[in-house]
Structure formats: structure tokens, C-alpha cells
Design an enzyme around this catalytic site. Structure first.
Site, PDB file in Angstrom:
ATOM      1  N   ARG A  21       1.924  -0.543   1.028  1.00 16.52           N
ATOM      2  CA  ARG A  21       2.203   0.424  -0.053  1.00 16.52           C
ATOM      3  C   ARG A  21       3.531   1.141   0.174  1.00 16.52           C
ATOM      4  O   ARG A  21       4.227   1.478  -0.771  1.00 16.52           O
ATOM      5  CB  ARG A  21       1.079   1.461  -0.171  1.00 16.52           C
ATOM      6  CG  ARG A  21      -0.341   0.894  -0.355  1.00 16.52           C
ATOM      7  CD  ARG A  21      -0.426  -0.261  -1.356  1.00 16.52           C
ATOM      8  NE  ARG A  21      -1.795  -0.622  -1.683  1.00 16.52           N
ATOM      9  CZ  ARG A  21      -2.384  -1.754  -1.330  1.00 16.52           C
ATOM     10  NH1 ARG A  21      -1.733  -2.651  -0.609  1.00 16.52           N
ATOM     11  NH2 ARG A  21      -3.625  -2.014  -1.707  1.00 16.52           N
ATOM     12  N   ASP A 464     -15.444   3.763  -1.613  1.00 19.18           N
ATOM     13  CA  ASP A 464     -14.642   2.745  -0.927  1.00 19.18           C
ATOM     14  C   ASP A 464     -14.882   2.731   0.576  1.00 19.18           C
ATOM     15  O   ASP A 464     -15.245   3.743   1.190  1.00 19.18           O
ATOM     16  CB  ASP A 464     -13.152   2.994  -1.170  1.00 19.18           C
ATOM     17  CG  ASP A 464     -12.697   2.517  -2.540  1.00 19.18           C
ATOM     18  OD1 ASP A 464     -13.494   1.837  -3.200  1.00 19.18           O
ATOM     19  OD2 ASP A 464     -11.569   2.843  -2.949  1.00 19.18           O
ATOM     20  N   GLU A 467      -9.731  -0.025   4.595  1.00 15.21           N
ATOM     21  CA  GLU A 467      -9.010  -1.291   4.750  1.00 15.21           C
ATOM     22  C   GLU A 467      -7.736  -1.044   5.568  1.00 15.21           C
ATOM     23  O   GLU A 467      -7.272   0.091   5.695  1.00 15.21           O
ATOM     24  CB  GLU A 467      -8.633  -1.854   3.376  1.00 15.21           C
ATOM     25  CG  GLU A 467      -9.834  -2.144   2.485  1.00 15.21           C
ATOM     26  CD  GLU A 467      -9.426  -2.524   1.065  1.00 15.21           C
ATOM     27  OE1 GLU A 467      -8.208  -2.572   0.786  1.00 15.21           O
ATOM     28  OE2 GLU A 467     -10.320  -2.752   0.240  1.00 15.21           O
ATOM     29  N   ASN A 470      -4.870   1.056   4.272  1.00 12.57           N
ATOM     30  CA  ASN A 470      -5.107   2.505   4.186  1.00 12.57           C
ATOM     31  C   ASN A 470      -4.515   3.255   5.378  1.00 12.57           C
ATOM     32  O   ASN A 470      -4.170   4.433   5.266  1.00 12.57           O
ATOM     33  CB  ASN A 470      -6.610   2.814   4.138  1.00 12.57           C
ATOM     34  CG  ASN A 470      -7.341   2.168   2.984  1.00 12.57           C
ATOM     35  OD1 ASN A 470      -8.512   1.859   3.087  1.00 12.57           O
ATOM     36  ND2 ASN A 470      -6.663   1.965   1.856  1.00 12.57           N
ATOM     37  N   VAL A 512     -18.070   8.628  -9.466  1.00 11.57           N
ATOM     38  CA  VAL A 512     -18.363   9.583 -10.539  1.00 11.57           C
ATOM     39  C   VAL A 512     -18.297   8.845 -11.875  1.00 11.57           C
ATOM     40  O   VAL A 512     -17.398   8.050 -12.112  1.00 11.57           O
ATOM     41  CB  VAL A 512     -17.373  10.775 -10.516  1.00 11.57           C
ATOM     42  CG1 VAL A 512     -17.626  11.643  -9.309  1.00 11.57           C
ATOM     43  CG2 VAL A 512     -15.926  10.314 -10.572  1.00 11.57           C
ATOM     44  N   ASP A 536      -7.487   7.672  -7.932  1.00 19.53           N
ATOM     45  CA  ASP A 536      -6.368   6.753  -8.115  1.00 19.53           C
ATOM     46  C   ASP A 536      -6.396   6.064  -9.473  1.00 19.53           C
ATOM     47  O   ASP A 536      -5.720   5.063  -9.669  1.00 19.53           O
ATOM     48  CB  ASP A 536      -6.344   5.696  -6.996  1.00 19.53           C
ATOM     49  CG  ASP A 536      -7.610   4.845  -6.979  1.00 19.53           C
ATOM     50  OD1 ASP A 536      -8.501   5.088  -7.829  1.00 19.53           O
ATOM     51  OD2 ASP A 536      -7.711   3.941  -6.129  1.00 19.53           O
ATOM     52  N   CYS A 592       2.592 -13.959 -27.035  1.00 18.07           N
ATOM     53  CA  CYS A 592       3.354 -15.206 -27.255  1.00 18.07           C
ATOM     54  C   CYS A 592       4.548 -15.290 -26.296  1.00 18.07           C
ATOM     55  O   CYS A 592       4.979 -16.387 -25.928  1.00 18.07           O
ATOM     56  CB  CYS A 592       3.815 -15.303 -28.710  1.00 18.07           C
ATOM     57  SG  CYS A 592       4.914 -13.987 -29.202  1.00 18.07           S
TER      58      CYS A 592
END
Length: 1009
Positions: A21, A464, A467, A470, A512, A536, A592
Site C-alpha cells: 500500500r 477482518d 494479513e 497490514n 455493521v 474503508d 464499448c
């Protein structure tokens, strides 16, 4: 002493799994430059450790800390890496091992010393960036004299209660290679004038976005070919679609086409030394509503240094005689007009130490360190002064109330007083999300002692698990925590930081949303004082906003995007809500364009993402539905709009192309290549030849429409083979076959595949615009009933299922991003579009939000400064601040929240916070009568959720049937669904009209049942 034996970062090996990130914020080049920087941070109180934490997470070459002073109990109020058992130990020695745990790629070293020993010039030699915190002004001047002379970046920072300051000196010849960090602008052009001005006209699809002084270069220009790859030319903007680039009279005649691309030009900066800057400062404004305040604070912080030098201490909390002496010292420093009220507060708060202010200044300084070591983004020039005096309680503490009492919260009590500290400790807050912002929020709350009192509680929910990606910014997590639930792990980490929170944090793994209103219902919201979002996605934010409006709870909202961050305060009856104003939806490329006329790599990546779903997800799901749902085929034939395609897909995956070996998966992938990168392109060019013209006689393939070329498969071409390897392995995954990665096997098989010859078909129509109806083509005329007869009966495959792929962008071994990268780049080659690397493709295909710990820390600090105001129950709009920051520029912007919009019915004013409330489950007719009798308003429609309960237009029979019903019965009757057991109220909306028959807006209705 080194507390982390990890090797120095090899600049060629950046761990993309960890830094994913952040790489989208800084880029590979900047991170490679950072990996050559050894950074020294002096002072390991709250501010020093916040700065060091963010730098270690970011990934410099090494971080060295220096602070030989012994740990005191008060240090624990902001220094989250100290524990009570460390009291008496050297702060540096106690902190280093915990800093080292944050990132195994960054060695953390501790410069040893003895208590009373100050930093010296000899100790700072050998570092590429030097940061001083909690260091006397005299020592700052001494160190900076040397760093300035040697052009070594130097930063000094300090916080005093609700005040903070930062000074930057990056030397006399610092070069910033990318001042903004924004993606270079690019666009298509339709003409370039051949004259002294060189007017460039862009395609009128989108504005060019350039500014005067920007530089551009060109590619794909026909005729005036000298512009292709030219040295950057300076731009003068003439309009939204035009700009000049200087003399083009000596260049060839422009014929057609071309793309301009902005070029980021390096910027040279010369900084003044601290000694010179004290006399003639250059201020960076953090709040334009306080434009004159830096002048006062510039003198004030110098006066604090004088006071400390003279008395060996700082002014005592709320001590008026100390404050008077301090103000006298300030007046001796300058003849400028000073704001005595501000100086008095600075004196009163000089011993204050607040975690939120530390987070704001620490996040900012850490980003400045990264600028110094990477040359990415524009440094702050040169003095920053920050304050949040609005956070002070309405009832200010007395000197006695603010005096130290030997607790870890003494630094906060010095500012707010003991009585307000009790309010903080008994506050009840709900944190939604415990990712990056959530971790920082919990850290600040634990330092503040939030909810540590007898009535306090913190609820945290996050579904979550942790990972690897993170770990780069969610600093409460360690590699050993991978796979664990975030909320629980984060809560345990902050209880370790402050044992006063033991038993005060409850964690859940529930998302939530409407499905969990039995968990987060009326009783739950009655037990909290406010909500803090750390989410997020917009959908969850809007939902929580609705819940806070309904239950009339304050909401603290924030978000980050790379170096940008924003905060918003939502206060009942005072401000608008989060949902009152939202960003416009992102502009999407026409389908298209994606299907037939891509002109940018984003188009080919989106096409590849859809192709991925069309090969490895949807067909497997369709096959499984056919095998498990008895009436699936009948339903599909009767109702589905694309019956033929669905049945053809099942036939393909169950009969004609069902592989038994991995080699057959390779052969299948080879035929996929041929179909998509050769045959379909041949067909497109047959239907729309390269010399095709529009109805007006213009070339069809011009402007944004790029004429493609078929690709000839070559097993020695790495991109061609990457496609085959990824596609074959994913196809094998669908069927539970074992995959392979040996290139030799793939080459051997693909080179032996017999590819059927292709002849373009006549009469195939191409959809040119999204406004055109999708054309019916010859292949669509196959009989679905005849196709269905080719299928084996589900009973013959009892228990057999395919495995649909579940897209996961962060697993580098699953071939998902590998396939999308190869598929996208092959299509880009078809259309002569510049290809993208895997890293870029992953961001676009995975819709990854760039993130960096520095912005997260700062934004969270700003939120917590607003939390103080929420706890104080401030009732004036001007007491609160919404914030926007961009650390790249840098830029701070604060504004009052927008007031809740006032509406009117009759003589009554109302806002989104108002509602009508009915108790004891009234009948519909009671509500209709109440509006008529009480407000002389005629109810014309009543609805609940998606159900229209009643309307004045329904027939007499329906009205007579529904009006007497109680609202709960009516809702169940109309929706044909029973209400859930936990439902205690219904949200009902009504349309009403006045005596003249004009529609009138009124608040929503809450019906208690």
C-alpha cells in the site's frame, strides 16, 4: 548496540507483500532512496517514539535512537512503547527492542549514554537525516550549525500541551524530484499550431488539467514528429482544452494524433539555518483562521527556552506568576505585537503532553524525514506552529486541578485538569473498524486513559483477520498475529500499553449493517456516548452515519488516501451528517470502449478483470447451479436474457473442454489466447477495416479509437507464456487438477497445439457506442434447446462440482494478478498501448487504496482532538473543526462543519436530526389523523423501507382494509415477511400536503412497537 540483527535493506529487493500500500504512495524509486538513509531520532518521549515508529514502518536503511534519561511514570501518558516495569531504565534502551519489532527489514540501534548527557555533534555524524525532540534550543542551534554547513537534513520538533512546532532545514541545495506526488497528467491532442506560440488543442473528452509552468512531452504525433519524445516544453494554459508550448514554426506539419504527458521537473530548494530563521522566519500556515498566530508562537517557544534555561524547569500548570514571568521574557525577545492570551495558554500548558498532538506532529515530522531521505514530495518551509486551543474544556481547570499527582496522565491533567480527566475515563465509545486508523485510534485512546474509569467502555468491531500487507501501517500487529482477528489482537495490544483498560474493551467480529441490528441495536446505542468510524468503504460509513442520526449520537469520521487525509465531525442537532454531502461517483469508461476501443491501460486492465471473472468464476458458478438446482435449466431457458451463452458455457465446461489432465488445461489456454488476441481482433478489423470512415467521411480509427493489430503467438515471448501459465493453472484450479509452473512443460505443450484456422465472418456488427442497441450476431442464433441436449444429466454427476476462483489480490502465488497482468498487457499490445507492470496492474484491478502510516497517525490525532470536544459536549458550531491535509505538498486546511440544513413545515423548523415519534404501535389511521389534527397536513403516502404501506390513491377497499391495522401488522401484511424478534421500532416515511395541496417535506417517523 543493535537490537535487530536483520540485514540492511537491499535496494533491489523491496518486499511488495509488506510495503504494497505504501509503494502506491511513494513508488519504487523513492523507496530505494529511502533504503540508503540512516536516520537518527533524539529524544524518546511520546513525540520521539511516534516519529521513530512511523519511520521504521516506512522502511529506511536504519533508525538510531538516543535518549539516556530514565523513564518516569508521566512518560507513559504518550510513550506507548514504555511500561511501568521500565521506570528507572534509560528511555532509549527500553524503547529500542519494541521499535525493532515493527519491521524486520529496518535495524533499530540504540546510542548508549548516561543520564544528563546531551546529544553532540560527534554523535550525529554519519547519519543522513537528524531529528531532535525534547532538546534545548541552545543544543538545537549547535547541532544545526553543523548540519547546515554539511547540507544534512535537520528537523527539530516539540509539543507543549495543545501546541506543537516543527523546524526544517534540508540544507542549501536540496533537490525535490516530485513536489506533489500526483500522477502525471496525460491526454490526447487533435492539433498543434505551427507558429511562434505552438497552440495545442486537446480532444474535447476531458479537460487537460495542466497549469502554467507545467512541462509536457509528446508521443504518437503524426507529421510534427519532432515533438515525439522531445525535451520537456513549458506550458502556458489558454483554456480548458488548449495550451501553448512555445515556438513550433521550425517543426514539420501536424497531421493527426498524439498524446501529451506531463513531466515532473525537479525543484531546487535552499533552506536557511535555525540561527538565521529565528531572526527572519518563514512560516508554514496550518490554519488560515489563525493566520497571525505563528508570529506569537515563534516568540513563545523561544521564551519557553529562555524560561527553562533561567529556572531549570518549565512554567507550572495554570500558574499565573510563572505565566507573567514567561510573557515578560517573550516581550524582551521581539518588538512585534504579541497575543498575550495565546502566550499565557502556552505557559499554562508548557508541561502538558497529549497523545493526539504528539500523533499530529509525529506523523507530520515522520513524513518530512521520508521527504529528506527520498526527495519525494515538497518539504515544509520552514517553521510550523500548530495549536488546538478549541479542544480546551468550557470550564478551564484551576492551578490545583491541573497540578501533577503522580499518575501516568499528569501530562494530560496539566492541560485539562483532573475533573475533565474523570470525564475522559468514564466516556463510552464505539470504534467501527480496527485496521490502520483503528489501531492508531486505540493507541491514542489508551494513552489518554479513555474509558479506563468505572463507567467507561470501548466497543470495537472488525470482521477482518490480519494479513501481511497490514503490518506496514497497522502497527499494533506483528508477524505472529497473521490470521488472527484484528479487533481482538488490537485490543490486547493496547491493554498491554495501558493496563488500566483491562476489562474495558469489548471486541466483536460482526460487520455493521442491517443484518446485525440485533447486535448493535437500541440497547447497544443507549450504552455509548459516541461512535468513531475507522472504515474503508463508503457503504459502511453511510450506514453508521444513518445509525448515529437515528440514535442521535456524535460521529467522528475520517479517511486517508496516500498522503491525503480528512476528518469530519457529526454532532446531533448541530452539523450535517456524513451522508449530507458525498463525492460524485467515479467516472467509468463506456462499456464499448472497454470491449472494442481501449485507448489507455486502465481500459485493458478492466477488460482483463472482466475476462478473469468470465473464465474462472462465473462459468464454474453456473455449472454448479446446473448440477445442484433441479429446475435451473428450465428457469434459465424461460427467464434468462442470455440463455444461449449460459448453456454454451455449461456445455464447454462440462463436456467439450472439460480437462482430464493439466496438459489439456495448457491446450485450452493456448486456444483462449488465439480467440482473444488474434481471432477477435481479425474479426473487428474485418467489420471495421483500418481505412473505414464515418458517415461524415472522417477516418473511423482516429482520436480515441486506436486501430488494433492481431498478435501472433510466440512461446518465447515472456508475456505470451505468462498468460498461458496463469490461465492453465486457474483452469486447473476450477477442476481440482494439480498445476505446474515449469516453463519447459508449457513450451512443449503449446508448441504442439493445433490451432484451427480462422476466417472472419460476414455480417458481424460491432457496438460502437453505449447508446447503440447491442447487435444480434450470427452466433447468437443457436438453439438453446438443442444445446441443452448435449449436457449430461446432473444425476450422472452426483456430488461433482467445479471450484470457482475467489479473487484475492494479495496472494502472489494464486495466479490471479499474474493472469490479469498478462491478459491486460496482451490486449495493450493489440492496441499499441504502453503496458503496465504487475504492481500497477494489481492496484487498478484490486482497487487498492494507497496508504502510509504517517498520514494515518496525523489524521487520527486530529480526530482525537475533536473527541476532547465531544467529551466536553460543546454546543457551538465554531467549536468544532473538519480537517483536510495533504502531507505531500504539504497543506493543512480546517473549516467549521456545515450546519444541519433547516427545513420548514408550517411555522415549524426542522433538520435531519428531528423526527416524529409514536409509541405503542398505533394504527395507520391514528398517524394519518394526528397529522391532520395537529398540523393540518394531509397524508398522501406512507412507506417503510421498500414497502409502500398505503396511499391516498389506493382503492376504497384497500384503504378500509389497511387503515385500522396496527403498524407492525401492516408492515408484515404488505411485505409478506414477519418482523424479526429484535425489532422494537419501525422507520416510516410519509408524504404530506398542505391546505393548498402543495407537497410539504416533514421529518421521518419512528413507530415504537
Amino acid at each position: 548496540m543493535t537490537t535487530n540483527a536483520a540485514m540492511d535493506v537491499d535496494e533491489a529487493q523491496i518486499d511488495e507483500g509488506l510495503y504494497s500500500r505504501q509503494l502506491y504512495v511513494l513508488g519504487h524509486e523513492a523507496m530505494k532512496r529511502m533504503a540508503a538513509s540512516n536516520v537518527l531520532v533524539v529524544g524518546m518521549k511520546g513525540l520521539g517514539v511516534e516519529i521513530a515508529k512511523n519511520i521504521v514502518l516506512a522502511g529506511v536503511k536504519s533508525v538510531t535512537i538516543f535518549d539516556p534519561e530514565p523513564v518516569k511514570l508521566q512518560d507513559l501518558g504518550t510513550q506507548f512503547f514504555l511500561r511501568e516495569s521500565d521506570i528507572g531504565r534509560s528511555r532509549g534502551e527500553a524503547t529500542a527492542p519494541r521499535l525493532a519489532e515493527l519491521n524486520t527489514y529496518v535495524p533499530v540501534k540504540h546510542l548508549s549514554g548516561v543520564s544528563g548527557q546531551e546529544i553532540s555533534v560527534d554523535l550525529v555524524k554519519g547519519f543522513q537525516v537528524i531529528v531532535l525532540t525534547n532538546v534545548s534550543l541552545a543544543k538545537q542551534l549547535e547541532i544545526n550549525d553543523w548540519t547546515h554547513q554539511n547540507d544534512i537534513p535537520f528537523i527539530a520538533a516539540d509539543t507543549r500541551g495543545l501546541f506543537g512546532n516543527v523546524f526544517n532545514d534540508f540544507g542549501t541545495k536540496f533537490t525535490c524530484v516530485d513536489p506533489t506526488g500526483e500522477q502525471p497528467l496525460t491526454g490526447m491532442i487533435v492539433s498543434v499550431a505551427q507558429d511562434a506560440d505552438g497552440l495545442v488543442t486537446c480532444l474535447d473528452e476531458t479537460r487537460h488539467g495542466l497549469e502554467d509552468g507545467d512541462f509536457v512531452t509528446f508521443s504518437e504525433v503524426k507529421g510534427m514528429h519532432e515533438l515525439n519524445g522531445c525535451e520537456p516544453r513549458e506550458v502556458t494554459v489558454k483554456g480548458s482544452y488548449t495550451f501553448t508550448i512555445g515556438d513550433t514554426s521550425g517543426l514539420g506539419n501536424y497531421i493527426s494524433g498524439g498524446i501529451f504527458t506531463q513531466v515532473k521537473m525537479p525543484k531546487r530548494l535552499a533552506f536557511k539555518s535555525l540561527r538565521e530563521s529565528l531572526k527572519s522566519p518563514e512560516f508554514f500556515i496550518t490554519d488560515f483562521a489563525k493566520f497571525d498566530r505563528p508570529t506569537t508562537l515563534h516568540t513563545g517557544f523561544q521564551a519557553l527556552a529562555s524560561f527553562q534555561a533561567q529556572y531549570g524547569r518549565f512554567p507550572a500548570p495554570r500558574d499565573t506568576s510563572d505565566a507573567a514571568e514567561f510573557i515578560s521574557l517573550a516581550k524582551n525577545i521581539t518588538t512585534d505585537e504579541l497575543d498575550e492570551n495565546i502566550l499565557r495558554e502556552l505557559a499554562f500548558q508548557a508541561t502538558g503532553d497529549l497523545s493526539p498532538v504528539v500523533a499530529v506532529i509525529g506523523g507530520f515530522v515522520a513524513q518530512e524525514v521520508l521527504k529528506a531521505s527520498s526527495a519525494k514530495f515538497h518539504p515544509m518551509v520552514q517553521h510550523l506552529y500548530f495549536d488546538s486551543l478549541e479542544s480546551l474544556p468550557a470550564t478551564l481547570p484551576t492551578a490545583e486541578d491541573a497540578s501533577p499527582s503522580g499518575t501516568r496522565y499528569d501530562g494530560q491533567i496539566a492541560v485539562f485538569g483532573r475533573l475533565f480527566q474523570e470525564k475522559i475515563e468514564n466516556h463510552r465509545q464505539f470504534l467501527v473498524g480496527s485496521g490502520a486508523i483503528g489501531c492508531e485510534m486505540l493507541k491514542n485512546w489508551s494513552m489518554m486513559g479513555l474509558a479506563s474509569g468505572p463507567n467507561g467502555v470501548i466497543h470495537v468491531t472488525d470482521l477482518d483477520t490480519i494479513e501481511k500487507s497490514n503490518l506496514n501501517r497497522q502497527f499494533l500487529f506483528r508477524p505472529k498475529d497473521l490470521g488472527r482477528f484484528k479487533a481482538e489482537t488490537a485490543a490486547n495490544a493496547v491493554v498491554d500499553m495501558n493496563p488500566d483498560l483491562q476489562g474495558k474493551i469489548t471486541t466483536k467480529q460482526e460487520p455493521v449493517g442491517p443484518d446485525t441490528e440485533n447486535v448493535f441495536g437500541e440497547d447497544f446505542f443507549a450504552g455509548i456516548d459516541g461512535v468513531t468510524n475507522a472504515l474503508d468503504n463508503v457503504k459502511a460509513r453511510v450506514y453508521m452515519d444513518q445509525r448515529c442520526v437515528f440514535y442521535q449520537k456524535p460521529l467522528l469520521e475520517s479517511g486517508t488516501l496516500g498522503t491525503k487525509g480528512n476528518t469530519q465531525v457529526v454532532i446531533p442537532y448541530l452539523t450535517e451528517s456524513y451522508a449530507s454531502s458525498q463525492d460524485p461517483p467515479e467516472k467509468e469508461a463506456p462499456s464499448c470502449t472497454i470491449k472494442n476501443f481501449p485507448n489507455a491501460i486502465q481500459h485493458t486492465i478492466q477488460w482483463a478483470r472482466e475476462y478473469f471473472e468470465g473464465l474462472f468464476i462465473k462459468p464454474a458458478q453456473t455449472v454448479n447451479s446446473y448440477l445442484s438446482e433441479p429446475s435451473f435449466l428450465e428457469t434459465t431457458l424461460r427467464y434468462a436474457g442470455n440463455q444461449t451463452e449460459q448453456i454454451k458455457s455449461i456445455v464447454s465446461y462440462l463436456v467439450t473442454h472439460k480437462p482430464l489432465t493439466f496438459e489439456e488445461c495448457i491446450s485450452w489456454a493456448r486456444l483462449q489466447f488465439e480467440e482473444n488476441y488474434n481471432n477477435s481482433i481479425q474479426q473487428l478489423l474485418y467489420s471495421l477495416p483500418k481505412d473505414a470512415t464515418t458517415s461524415s467521411g472522417q477516418p473511423f480509427w482516429s482520436g480515441p479509437k486506436r486501430a488494433p493489430d492481431p498478435l501472433i503467438f510466440d512461446s518465447s515471448n515472456p508475456t505470451h507464456l505468462d498468460f498461458i501459465i496463469a490461465a492453465a493453472n486457474l483452469h486447473a484450479f476450477n477442476y481440482g487438477l494439480r498445476g505446474e509452473i515449469d516453463p519447459a512443460l508449457f513450451k512443449k505443450v503449446v508448441d504442439s497445439v493445433v490451432v484451427p484456422p480462422f476466417t472472419p465472418r460476414s455480417g458481424v456488427k460491432i457496438q460502437i457506442s453505449d447508446n447503440d442497441a447491442p447487435p444480434e450476431n450470427p452466433s447468437d442464433t443457436e438453439d438453446p434447446d438443442a444445446l441443452a441436449k448435449l449436457l449430461p444429466p446432473p444425476s450422472s454427476l452426483a456430488g461433482y462440482r467445479l471450484t470457482a476462483v475467489e479473487f484475492e489480490k494479495d496472494d502472489d502465488t494464486n495466479f490471479h494478478i499474474d493472469f490479469i497482468t498478462a491478459a491486460s498487457n496482451l490486449r495493450a499490445m493489440n492496441y499499441n498501448i504502453a503496458i503496465a507492470d504487475r504492481h500497477t496492474t494489481k492496484q487498478i484491478a484490486g482497487k487498492i487504496i494507497p496508504a502510509i502510516a504517517t498520514t494515518t497517525a496525523l489524521v487520527t490525532g486530529l480526530v482525537c482532538l475533536e473527541l476532547y470536544k465531544v467529551i466536553d459536549n460543546k454546543r457551538k458550531l465554531e467549536d468544532y473543526k473538519n480537517g483536510f491535509v495533504n502531507l505531500a505538498l504539504p497543506f493543512f486546511g480546517f473549516s467549521e462543519p456545515i450546519a444541519a440544513q433547516k427545513n420548514k413545515y408550517g411555522t415549524h423548523e426542522w433538520t435531519l436530526w428531528d423526527r416524529f415519534e409514536f409509541k405503542d404501535d398505533p394504527a395507520l389511521r391514528d398517524i394519518v389523523s394526528w397529522f391532520k389534527d395537529k398540523h393540518n397536513l394531509e397524508v398522501t403516502m406512507v412507506s417503510q423501507g421498500v414497502s409502500m404501506l398505503w396511499s391516498s390513491f389506493v382503492g376504497k377497499k384497500k384503504s378500509e382494509e389497511r387503515l385500522p391495522l396496527k403498524m407492525s401488522t401492516l408492515v408484515e401484511f404488505v411485505s409478506k415477511k414477519p418482523l424479526s424478534k429484535h425489532t422494537r421500532h419501525l422507520l416510516v416515511e410519509v408524504m404530506v400536503s398542505d391546505e393548498e395541496g402543495e407537497d410539504v417535506e416533514v421529518p421521518f417517523i419512528v413507530v415504537r412497537i
